[in-house]
Design an enzyme around this catalytic site. Structure first.
Site, PDB file in Angstrom:
ATOM      1  N   ARG A 148       0.840  -1.191   0.000  1.00 53.03           N
ATOM      2  CA  ARG A 148       0.000   0.000   0.000  1.00 53.03           C
ATOM      3  C   ARG A 148       0.881   1.249   0.000  1.00 53.03           C
ATOM      4  NH1 ARG A 148      -4.742   2.261  -1.337  1.00 53.03           N
ATOM      5  NH2 ARG A 148      -6.057   2.942   0.385  1.00 53.03           N
ATOM      6  N   THR A 422     -10.503   0.238  -9.153  1.00 54.89           N
ATOM      7  CA  THR A 422      -9.340  -0.521  -8.726  1.00 54.89           C
ATOM      8  C   THR A 422      -9.271  -1.653  -9.738  1.00 54.89           C
ATOM      9  OG1 THR A 422      -9.663   0.125  -6.427  1.00 54.89           O
ATOM     10  CG2 THR A 422      -8.484  -1.924  -6.756  1.00 54.89           C
ATOM     11  N   THR A 440      -4.340  -0.767  -7.219  1.00 52.88           N
ATOM     12  CA  THR A 440      -5.176   0.404  -7.492  1.00 52.88           C
ATOM     13  C   THR A 440      -4.386   1.691  -7.624  1.00 52.88           C
ATOM     14  OG1 THR A 440      -7.160   1.590  -6.740  1.00 52.88           O
ATOM     15  CG2 THR A 440      -5.569   0.937  -5.062  1.00 52.88           C
ATOM     16  N   ASN A 442      -6.641   4.171  -6.987  1.00 50.81           N
ATOM     17  CA  ASN A 442      -7.779   4.690  -6.233  1.00 50.81           C
ATOM     18  C   ASN A 442      -8.872   5.142  -7.181  1.00 50.81           C
ATOM     19  OD1 ASN A 442      -9.086   5.045  -3.781  1.00 50.81           O
ATOM     20  ND2 ASN A 442      -8.569   7.197  -3.659  1.00 50.81           N
ATOM     21  N   ASP A 464      -7.922   8.244   0.633  1.00 51.44           N
ATOM     22  CA  ASP A 464      -8.357   7.129   1.471  1.00 51.44           C
ATOM     23  C   ASP A 464      -8.061   7.349   2.943  1.00 51.44           C
ATOM     24  OD1 ASP A 464      -9.579   5.716  -0.488  1.00 51.44           O
ATOM     25  OD2 ASP A 464      -8.113   4.110  -0.617  1.00 51.44           O
TER      26      ASP A 464
END
Length: 611
Positions: A148, A422, A440, A442, A464
């Site tokens: 991430r 995504t 992704t 986003n 996010d």
């Protein structure tokens, strides 16, 4: 080799990939996956591999969908005896299948597919974003990799508020919206630990697609058209908008800058992205547009290996992603609640939709308040995934009456925004290794910023975070202080790559989705359709879907997906009903007798390719 699209009854994998790379057939490849490839008799696995056992599941039952529903029951999926790769890009799926044909395992193929998506699915496939991967090896080992994005070191809690304290759109569009990308670090780490091939070998398909180009299909041209205004807002020209015009269907998309970037990564590994001229190009783009990612941010990025969440549902095991993803916890919590019922109502009934929505309503309340990057916030993982906790939540559900979210959590306020894009891909090989990856940028096309000289899109993952705690983000999710912006922190995600094991501990499903918070409910509905309702993969994927995320306090459903009488009954239960054309983009593989079935999202385009 078999392909979902009706125009590909049988070819060699090499021939299909060559066709894709030379752009002679990609438009046809990208047709909807509702067609079914001819099913061949299962054969022995190549190279002396012992054929995998049949799934330990009950016989499938015919599904019944509402009369107005646009997708029909009984439609099949692509069958292959040995390997399968499924994604939203036929060319990328073909690349993965070719890697396995060349002797690679599912991890090699998944890495090849991930890099190929950066070329062929630029709205969501990426090297400028991040993702999560769940691995289940044939020897029983499991792993979860978190790559991430993270907040830049210069990020601050209120960086997206204006002088009056109001939230701006800078967390969604433009250079300030991007977190530090993790995809390259993640994919290369995955290959190094569990792959069998060299990085240069698995990246060859992606490099060829970028260098030589491919034909743009209607799905990609439509995506470019919809994004063109924002794309042109931040760069005067790009391969997607030559001469400031969106690339049309039938045109060739050639990406020389991206090819050069991918070749550098293939030659030098992740340091090429995080410490060389590619890093310089990314930082220069930041400086041109007021972004804050620096070379120090890039040099500091590290993916995190985590233990998968392993939960059970009626004797089946689910391997899913722990935080910083919220998907595994939220799914486990809701499915634990549903498991408290000895039997669940029939699919499509009033009580089925009511109980499903009520379980997820409660799980999303916990998701929004209690989940975050575990390096920054203590996460009560054991509590949220426990059967005892689910039993307590079950007692709060009235079997014939909806509970307003404000009665469950008075601190939450109303929200109303829509999810975006995504992408998920699933891969299995002849040995039984399985990989589920969700990745992704986003929003569709991320921040809409294209890195000049390096040729890739940047993410808008900073949205996010709780850019303004207590207020909705672009997905309508209202999050608390635990997910507030902090330097170096991973933002919470709904991505939910999942591998389901049958009661004999064999891989049964490899599944995940795109669509913001609907990822969680969409993925679990396919799983429940297979386990609880005994549907085939074709029916499980085509069945109408619903969604509840606590706020907006409504049960969202697909147009034509609920019978009028059931819709009236749900309103009578007190549910606010919210209709959308379609919900969530799922790509899945299922073990069947003699091999595997694969199916990309029937509501969109994609490719399931195996042999």
């Amino acid at each position: 080799m078999l392909f979902t699209g009706p125009s590909f009854p049988r070819h060699s994998v090499a021939a299909l990939f060559a066709a894709a790379a030379l752009c002679s057939t990609v438009a046809a490849c990208s047709s909807s996956s509702s067609g079914t490839a001819p099913r061949t008799a299962p054969g022995a696995a190549a190279g002396g591999v012992t054929p995998l056992g049949d799934p330990a599941i009950p016989d499938r039952q015919a599904a019944q969908f509402p009369e107005p529903w646009r997708l029909k029951t009984g439609a099949g999926a692509t069958f292959a005896a040995q390997v399968m790769a499924v994604s939203n890009s036929p060319a990328a799926s073909a690349a993965a299948a070719q890697i396995m044909k060349d002797g690679g395992n599912a991890v090699d193929a998944a890495v090849a597919l991930g890099f190929a998506l950066a070329v062929t699915w630029p709205e969501a496939g990426n090297i400028g974003g991040g993702g999560y991967t769940i691995v289940r090896l044939a020897d029983g080992r499991t792993a979860a990799l978190d790559y991430r994005e993270v907040a830049p070191l210069a990020a601050t809690r209120n960086m997206y508020l204006d002088a009056n304290g109001k939230l701006t759109d800078k967390s969604v569009y433009g250079h300030l919206a991007s977190g530090v990308p993790g995809a390259v670090a993640g994919l290369t780490a995955l290959l190094e630990r569990y792959g069998t091939m060299k990085l240069a070998a698995v990246m060859k398909p992606a490099i060829a697609l970028a260098r030589d180009g491919f034909v743009v299909d209607t799905a990609l041209s439509g995506s470019i058209e919809r994004a063109s205004k924002t794309l042109l807002r931040f760069q005067s020209n790009s391969p997607f908008t030559p001469n400031r015009k969106p690339l049309a269907a039938g045109a060739r998309l050639v990406q020389p800058d991206l090819a050069r970037t991918l070749q550098a990564i293939a030659d030098q590994g992740p340091k090429a992205f995080y410490a060389s001229w590619i890093a310089d190009s990314l930082v220069a783009e930041m400086q041109r547009g007021g972004g804050i990612i620096t070379k120090a941010d890039l040099a500091a990025y590290t993916p995190v290996w985590r233990a998968p969440i392993r939960t059970s549902y009626r004797g089946y095991a689910l391997l899913s992603m722990p935080p910083s993803s919220s998907g595994g916890v939220t799914m486990a919590e809701a499915m634990n609640v549903l498991e408290q019922y000895p039997t669940l109502p029939a699919y499509g009934s009033t009580r089925w939709f009511h109980l499903f929505g009520s379980a997820y309503q409660r799980a999303f309340i916990d998701r929004n308040a209690k989940l975050a990057d575990p390096a920054f916030v203590p996460v009560p993982l054991a509590q949220l995934t426990s059967k005892n906790y689910a039993a307590k939540l079950r007692t709060t559900i009235n079997d014939t009456r909806a509970t307003p979210t404000r009665d469950l959590d008075a601190a939450m306020t109303q929200a109303a925004r829509e999810p975006e894009h995504t992408t998920h891909y699933s891969v299995v090989d002849a040995h039984g290794n399985a990989v589920a990856t969700t990745t992704t940028l986003n929003n569709s096309w991320g921040s809409s910023v294209w890195v000049r000289g390096a040729g890739f899109m940047l993410n808008d993952e900073m949205d996010d975070f709780a850019a303004q705690p207590g207020k909705p983000n672009m997905y309508g999710l209202v999050q608390g202080e635990s997910n507030a912006i902090q330097p170096g922190k991973r933002m919470l995600s709904a991505m939910s790559p999942t591998i389901v094991l049958d009661p004999k501990d064999q891989v049964l499903l490899v599944v995940g989705a795109a669509g913001g918070p609907t990822i969680i409910t969409g993925t679990s509905q396919v799983i429940l359709n297979v386990i609880e309702h005994r549907m085939t993969l074709g029916d499980a994927m085509r069945a109408p879907r619903v969604h509840h995320q606590a706020l907006p306090d409504s049960l969202t459903f697909e147009a034509g997906g609920i019978r009028p009488a059931v819709l009236d009954s749900l309103r009578g239960f007190g549910h606010a009903m919210r209709e959308l054309r379609s919900l969530v983009n799922v790509n899945a593989i299922m073990r069947v007798k003699g091999g595997w079935e694969g199916l990309p999202e029937p509501r969109r385009s994609g490719g399931a390719i195996g042999y």
